[in-house]
Design a protein around this motif. Structure first.
Motif, PDB file in Angstrom:
ATOM      1  N   UNK A 281      11.013   6.165   1.621  1.00 35.80           N
ATOM      2  CA  UNK A 281       9.762   5.466   0.973  1.00 35.80           C
ATOM      3  C   UNK A 281       8.644   5.892   1.742  1.00 35.80           C
ATOM      4  N   UNK A 282       7.548   5.837   1.116  1.00 37.10           N
ATOM      5  CA  UNK A 282       6.253   5.910   1.900  1.00 37.10           C
ATOM      6  C   UNK A 282       5.476   4.730   1.200  1.00 37.10           C
ATOM      7  N   UNK A 283       4.135   4.346   1.447  1.00 36.34           N
ATOM      8  CA  UNK A 283       3.400   3.246   0.706  1.00 36.34           C
ATOM      9  C   UNK A 283       3.277   3.731  -0.855  1.00 36.34           C
ATOM     10  N   UNK A 312      19.700   1.015  -7.979  1.00 38.60           N
ATOM     11  CA  UNK A 312      19.231   0.073  -6.756  1.00 38.60           C
ATOM     12  C   UNK A 312      17.652   0.076  -6.779  1.00 38.60           C
ATOM     13  N   UNK A 313      17.031   1.195  -6.968  1.00 36.81           N
ATOM     14  CA  UNK A 313      15.543   1.022  -6.965  1.00 36.81           C
ATOM     15  C   UNK A 313      15.032   0.154  -8.285  1.00 36.81           C
ATOM     16  N   UNK A 314      15.569   0.597  -9.540  1.00 35.69           N
ATOM     17  CA  UNK A 314      14.878  -0.114 -10.615  1.00 35.69           C
ATOM     18  C   UNK A 314      15.430  -1.786 -10.626  1.00 35.69           C
ATOM     19  N   UNK A 315      16.704  -2.152 -10.008  1.00 29.86           N
ATOM     20  CA  UNK A 315      17.011  -3.491 -10.036  1.00 29.86           C
ATOM     21  C   UNK A 315      15.960  -4.215  -9.037  1.00 29.86           C
ATOM     22  N   UNK A 316      15.628  -3.626  -7.951  1.00 27.67           N
ATOM     23  CA  UNK A 316      14.718  -4.111  -7.044  1.00 27.67           C
ATOM     24  C   UNK A 316      13.069  -4.228  -7.690  1.00 27.67           C
ATOM     25  N   UNK A 317      12.739  -3.225  -8.527  1.00 32.51           N
ATOM     26  CA  UNK A 317      11.401  -3.125  -8.883  1.00 32.51           C
ATOM     27  C   UNK A 317      11.102  -4.033 -10.254  1.00 32.51           C
ATOM     28  N   UNK A 318      12.280  -4.036 -10.827  1.00 31.84           N
ATOM     29  CA  UNK A 318      12.307  -5.035 -12.034  1.00 31.84           C
ATOM     30  C   UNK A 318      12.338  -6.350 -11.619  1.00 31.84           C
ATOM     31  N   UNK A 319      12.894  -6.623 -10.617  1.00 32.34           N
ATOM     32  CA  UNK A 319      12.951  -7.990 -10.132  1.00 32.34           C
ATOM     33  C   UNK A 319      11.651  -8.409  -9.626  1.00 32.34           C
ATOM     34  N   UNK A 326       4.596  -7.420  -7.214  1.00 28.14           N
ATOM     35  CA  UNK A 326       4.103  -5.976  -7.179  1.00 28.14           C
ATOM     36  C   UNK A 326       5.251  -5.126  -7.234  1.00 28.14           C
ATOM     37  N   UNK A 327       5.534  -4.207  -8.254  1.00 29.28           N
ATOM     38  CA  UNK A 327       6.732  -3.430  -8.173  1.00 29.28           C
ATOM     39  C   UNK A 327       6.654  -2.342  -7.015  1.00 29.28           C
ATOM     40  N   UNK A 328       5.289  -1.927  -6.539  1.00 31.56           N
ATOM     41  CA  UNK A 328       5.117  -0.991  -5.269  1.00 31.56           C
ATOM     42  C   UNK A 328       5.220  -1.632  -4.223  1.00 31.56           C
ATOM     43  N   UNK A 329       5.294  -2.867  -3.964  1.00 33.02           N
ATOM     44  CA  UNK A 329       5.326  -3.656  -2.813  1.00 33.02           C
ATOM     45  C   UNK A 329       6.203  -3.041  -1.753  1.00 33.02           C
ATOM     46  N   UNK A 330       5.635  -2.945  -0.209  1.00 35.75           N
ATOM     47  CA  UNK A 330       6.303  -2.521   0.537  1.00 35.75           C
ATOM     48  C   UNK A 330       7.782  -3.120   0.908  1.00 35.75           C
ATOM     49  N   UNK A 331       7.675  -4.320   0.660  1.00 41.57           N
ATOM     50  CA  UNK A 331       9.205  -4.850   0.862  1.00 41.57           C
ATOM     51  C   UNK A 331      10.193  -4.537  -0.206  1.00 41.57           C
ATOM     52  N   UNK A 332       9.840  -4.198  -1.648  1.00 44.03           N
ATOM     53  CA  UNK A 332      10.562  -3.742  -2.326  1.00 44.03           C
ATOM     54  C   UNK A 332      11.074  -2.665  -1.874  1.00 44.03           C
ATOM     55  N   UNK A 333      10.271  -1.452  -1.685  1.00 38.91           N
ATOM     56  CA  UNK A 333      10.502  -0.076  -1.240  1.00 38.91           C
ATOM     57  C   UNK A 333      11.564  -0.098  -0.118  1.00 38.91           C
ATOM     58  N   UNK A 334      11.146  -0.825   1.091  1.00 33.32           N
ATOM     59  CA  UNK A 334      12.016  -0.742   2.207  1.00 33.32           C
ATOM     60  C   UNK A 334      13.426  -1.351   1.968  1.00 33.32           C
ATOM     61  N   UNK A 335      13.502  -2.477   1.081  1.00 35.79           N
ATOM     62  CA  UNK A 335      14.856  -3.004   0.708  1.00 35.79           C
ATOM     63  C   UNK A 335      15.557  -1.958  -0.025  1.00 35.79           C
ATOM     64  N   UNK A 336      14.969  -1.196  -0.775  1.00 37.52           N
ATOM     65  CA  UNK A 336      15.746  -0.082  -1.478  1.00 37.52           C
ATOM     66  C   UNK A 336      16.236   0.930  -0.627  1.00 37.52           C
ATOM     67  N   UNK A 337      15.401   1.401   0.425  1.00 36.59           N
ATOM     68  CA  UNK A 337      15.759   2.336   1.317  1.00 36.59           C
ATOM     69  C   UNK A 337      16.964   1.700   2.104  1.00 36.59           C
ATOM     70  N   UNK A 338      16.853   0.872   2.601  1.00 38.68           N
ATOM     71  CA  UNK A 338      17.869  -0.088   3.607  1.00 38.68           C
ATOM     72  C   UNK A 338      19.384  -0.208   2.867  1.00 38.68           C
TER      73      UNK A 338
END
Ligand SMILES: Cc1cc2nc3c(=O)[nH]c(=O)nc-3n(C[C@H](O)[C@H](O)[C@H](O)COP(=O)(O)OP(=O)(O)OC[C@H]3O[C@@H](n4cnc5c(N)ncnc54)[C@H](O)[C@@H]3O)c2cc1C
Length: 392
Positions: A281-283, A312-319, A326-338
């Motif tokens: 992930x990036x910003x 995993x990505x769509x579950x977090x983004x949809x939530x 914000x579906x592109x929020x940093x915490x959402x993306x970092x959670x996905x990568x982790x």
């Protein structure tokens, strides 16, 4: 470009289309940017294509959830209930049975183009998803509230999230400045579609030889996809044989359990390499599928890993979207990568072990064969391996 979309997916392969379908059916506005043409309809009696994947139960479940599974005709999918692995002499082997986990099957073998077509049929029915074909990104500009993506036809798109699903040579990954760690195995995989003397089978097997594995993936009817790993030189020589000479080579070098080959129907070979993005992930940007990782195909897990990324990505983004966030929020993306990176690293480590144990020096190969025999006797370990392969 006045509108800011919820997401832009770059790459309408199986993984990108799965993300687009999941986000689209959750009510999000999505643009799917595909460099090639949309997938064509496949006549039910068309010959089987060379690119076939094993879909495990987790992948199958995802395809059901996004409404694509029902578009895969029964005549184009083959369930498998047993998986077997053996050493060269076939003396030591391990067999996994779906019934031991009280499951009807382990999953299905399906042509990649059939999976992709099914996903695109589903996308056609989702009003929030716009497909832009024959278009590729040329620039990506990250921003505080949205990312901008410039396409090669001059269009400019804006979205809160950009998903790079454009495969192993991902241009999105390059635009985002994400490096990869690569390794060449010095091997190629020859994929051969054959008509078998035996009727349809429900077992998929793999035999490990010092030159590389040989595998049989059953297809509907008297059909199978054979995968023959070897050095690049040996594979290219085999690929150049005429159909009859290749048929005879298979009958000579493949295990007798194949039961004979009536005809070679097609062949193609692929280099075997590993590629792993240094970050996912990036910003306002995430990588999924082969854009994030390419693994050794010997256990047929590459697409399954990619579809688990999509889930995993769509579950977090949809939530985040449903919570008004914000579906592109940093915490959402970092959670996905982790969540996903350790899974991929574990799979890469398992593939490395298989590769080195079975194609390495003789003592290692001996240990590999002994390991198969031991695993066969340890029902607890067997069940753990089975559950892992199923993505459960
Ligand atoms: C020999 C072999 C056998 C395999 N067998 C199995 C198996 O049995 N089971 C399994 O799970 N996996 C298997 N795999 C792995 C599997 O095929 C891949 O993991 C899977 O295809 C990756 O899907 P994807 O959607 O991420 O990428 P791709 O299928 O590569 O799709 C990428 C998409 O992006 C598009 N695109 C590319 N560049 C751009 C661009 N710049 N702009 C816009 N669009 C772009 C492409 O046109 C394409 O539609 C195998 C791989 C190999 C090599």
């Amino acid at each position: 470009m006045d509108e800011t979309l919820d997401a832009i997916i770059v790459g309408g392969g199986m993984v990108g289309a799965a993300v687009a379908a999941a986000l689209g059916q959750a009510g999000m506005s999505v643009a799917l940017v595909e460099g090639g043409a949309p997938p064509a309809a496949i006549p039910i009696e068309a010959p089987f294509d060379l690119r076939v994947s094993s879909l495990n139960l987790a992948s199958q479940r995802l395809l059901e959830e996004v409404g694509a599974w029902s578009h895969i005709p029964e005549a184009r999918r083959c369930p498998f209930r047993h998986i077997e692995a053996s050493d060269t002499a076939e003396k030591r082997h391990i067999r996994f049975n779906a019934a031991e986990l009280e499951l009807p099957d382990f999953g299905h073998f399906v042509e990649n183009r059939v999976i992709r077509r099914a996903l695109w049929q589903r996308l056609d029915a989702l009003p929030g998803v716009t497909m832009l074909c024959h278009a590729r990104p040329v620039a990506w500009v990250p921003g505080g509230h949205r990312s901008l993506l410039e396409l090669d036809d001059g269009r400019m798109l804006a979205a809160r999230l950009v998903v790079g699903a454009d495969g192993a040579a991902s241009h999105t990954r390059e635009l985002a400045g994400i490096a990869t760690r690569d390794e060449e195995y010095g091997q190629r995989a020859l994929i051969i579609n054959v008509r078998t003397r035996l009727p349809q089978q429900d077992v998929s097997w793999q035999r490990f030889t010092p030159a590389g594995p040989q595998a049989m993936l059953p297809l509907p009817g008297h059909h199978a996809s054979l995968v023959w790993y070897d050095s690049a030189e040996a594979t290219l020589a085999r690929e150049a044989l005429d159909d009859e000479a290749l048929r005879l080579a298979i009958e000579r070098d493949f295990p007798a359990r194949l039961g004979g080959v009536e005809a070679v129907l097609g062949r193609a070979s692929f280099p075997i390499r590993r590629r792993h993005a240094e970050r996912y992930v990036r910003a306002r940007l995430a990588l999924v599928g082969d854009a994030a990782h390419v693994i050794h195909p010997l256990a047929g897990q590459g697409l399954n890993l990619g579809l688990q990324d999509a889930e995993a990505l769509s579950r977090r983004v949809i939530a985040a979207f449903h919570a008004g966030g914000d579906p592109g929020d940093r915490a959402v993306l970092v959670g996905y990568a982790r969540e996903r990176r350790p899974q991929t690293l574990a799979m890469i480590a398992a593939m490395e072990t298989f590769h080195h144990v079975f194609t390495g020096a003789a003592p290692l190969r001996h240990a590999g064969g002994a390991g198969l025999a031991l695993a066969e006797r340890m029902s607890g370990a067997k069940r753990a391996v089975m559950r892992h392969a199923l993505g459960l």
